[in-house]
Design an enzyme around this catalytic site. Structure first.
Site, PDB file in Angstrom:
ATOM      1  N   CYS A 134      59.084  37.870  25.813  1.00 44.72           N
ATOM      2  CA  CYS A 134      59.578  36.900  26.520  1.00 44.72           C
ATOM      3  C   CYS A 134      59.776  36.298  27.509  1.00 44.72           C
ATOM      4  O   CYS A 134      60.101  37.766  28.550  1.00 44.72           O
ATOM      5  CB  CYS A 134      61.520  37.317  25.770  1.00 44.72           C
ATOM      6  N   CYS A 137      62.436  36.335  29.106  1.00 46.44           N
ATOM      7  CA  CYS A 137      63.898  37.841  30.172  1.00 46.44           C
ATOM      8  C   CYS A 137      63.024  39.123  30.753  1.00 46.44           C
ATOM      9  O   CYS A 137      63.292  39.660  31.543  1.00 46.44           O
ATOM     10  CB  CYS A 137      64.012  38.610  28.400  1.00 46.44           C
ATOM     11  N   ASP A 138      61.110  38.706  30.383  1.00 49.10           N
ATOM     12  CA  ASP A 138      60.436  40.276  31.359  1.00 49.10           C
ATOM     13  C   ASP A 138      59.908  39.510  32.814  1.00 49.10           C
ATOM     14  O   ASP A 138      59.229  40.394  33.074  1.00 49.10           O
ATOM     15  CB  ASP A 138      59.895  40.901  30.450  1.00 49.10           C
TER      16      ASP A 138
END
Ligand code: NAP
Length: 311
Positions: A134, A137-138
């Site tokens: 992701c 997200c990261d």
């Protein structure tokens, strides 16, 4: 046997939420069961720019918030729980959860698909330590660092575009000699100065102690291997349909549920929508359309069960 509900929808992504909205508006008694949080894959879209009616990009989570609000407004009941099993006796399904069972005349499976893994050494060991599925997200943890994106489909290209805003040291590694993504998106990636694409190349190992430090790449034609220093590896190599609850419904060779154009599976009263369904084009707008069709046809099916057929 009478059921408690008309329609139980399993999965609260775009397909499930739309089915719930249409089901509730058709005056069905609808329960939507979602395991984590409503929204599904749309939650991780950074800028959603291809959903009709939104001329300006919208964040995926904002789009989903609107969808859920709209669905609830029409009277859908939403429960957060895990469906552990389904059975069907005398035209009534029993949907099992740890909190209790629900009976229903129809079930719509909107369970989506999970990320496929590369299944290479280091992937599992370094997941969450530089290996990610992701970018939204990261990605921000790897600002200005060396990032590798594995894959060549829409997801890999979309996520590479997002990551290229965070670093100019982005390498995309694709096993074939051309990108699989939609033409416009693929061309944008190929023009992007921050993205270097290595075609006909595989990632065969991710190395590091406690965090990603390097990757081993292999050329498809020569099998020549090189080790390249790397800080993060983002993997977007397709998805695996979540069809375990589909009783004995027919699946295609990839495990996706086969439906007709009414979204009916081969099990009467059981429908499949969105990414779990065999479809040539997995898009939010397609998932929403699937959901609307399934709810409409489920309503007609219930009318037939009740002897009010009008198809
Ligand atoms: P996909 O279209 O199936 O592409 C998967 C990519 O991963 C392919 O390029 C494939 O290579 C590669 N791959 C698969 N297994 C691999 C392995 N073991 N090792 C190395 N590479 C591997 O999957 P996706 O990109 O996740 O997209 C899924 C669906 O969602 C698609 O229908 C897509 O259109 C849709 N989607 C759309 C958008 C958008 O419209 N913006 C965004 C995301 C997803 P090959 O090309 O060699 O097969």
């Amino acid at each position: 046997m009478n059921a408690d509900r008309d329609l139980v929808i399993i999965g609260g992504g775009a397909a499930g939420l739309t089915a719930a909205q249409y089901g509730a508006r058709a005056n069905l008694k609808v329960l939507l069961i979602e395991e984590m949080a409503t929204g599904g894959q749309a939650l991780i879209i950074d800028d959603l720019e291809n959903y009709p009616g939104f001329p300006e990009p919208i964040k995926g989570f904002q789009f989903v918030e609107r969808m859920e609000k709209q669905t609830i407004r029409f009277g859908t009941e939403i429960k957060l729980s895990t469906v552990t099993g389904i059975s069907r006796t005398n035209n009534v399904f029993t949907v099992e959860t740890p909190e209790g069972n629900y009976t229903t005349y129809t079930v719509i499976l909107a369970t989506g698909a999970k990320h496929r893994h590369l299944e290479i050494p280091g992937e599992k060991e370094l997941a969450g330590r530089g290996v990610s599925y992701c970018a939204t997200c990261d990605g921000p943890f790897f600002k200005n660092r060396r990032i590798l994106v594995a894959g060549g489909g829409d997801a890999a290209c979309d996520e590479a575009m997002f990551l290229s805003k965070l670093t100019d040291k982005l390498t995309m590694v694709h096993r074939r000699d051309r990108l699989r993504a939609q033409k416009a998106l693929a061309e944008r990636v190929e023009r992007n100065k921050n993205i270097e694409i290595r075609f006909s190349t595989k990632v065969i190992e991710i190395k590091g102690t406690g965090k990603v430090e390097s990757v081993v790449l292999e050329k498809a034609d020569t099998s020549e291997r090189t080790e390249v220093p790397m800080d993060a590896v983002f993997i977007f190599v397709g998805s695996i349909p979540q069809a375990a609850l589909a009783l004995d419904a027919v699946k295609d060779e990839g495990g996706y549920l086969v439906t007709n154009d009414r979204m009916e599976t081969s099990v009467p009263g059981l429908y499949a929508v969105g990414d779990v369904r065999a479809t040539p084009f997995r898009q939010l707008v397609v998932a929403a359309s699937d959901g609307a069709i399934a709810a409409h046809c489920a309503s007609q099916y219930i009318d037939i069960l009740r002897g009010e057929a009008y198809i």
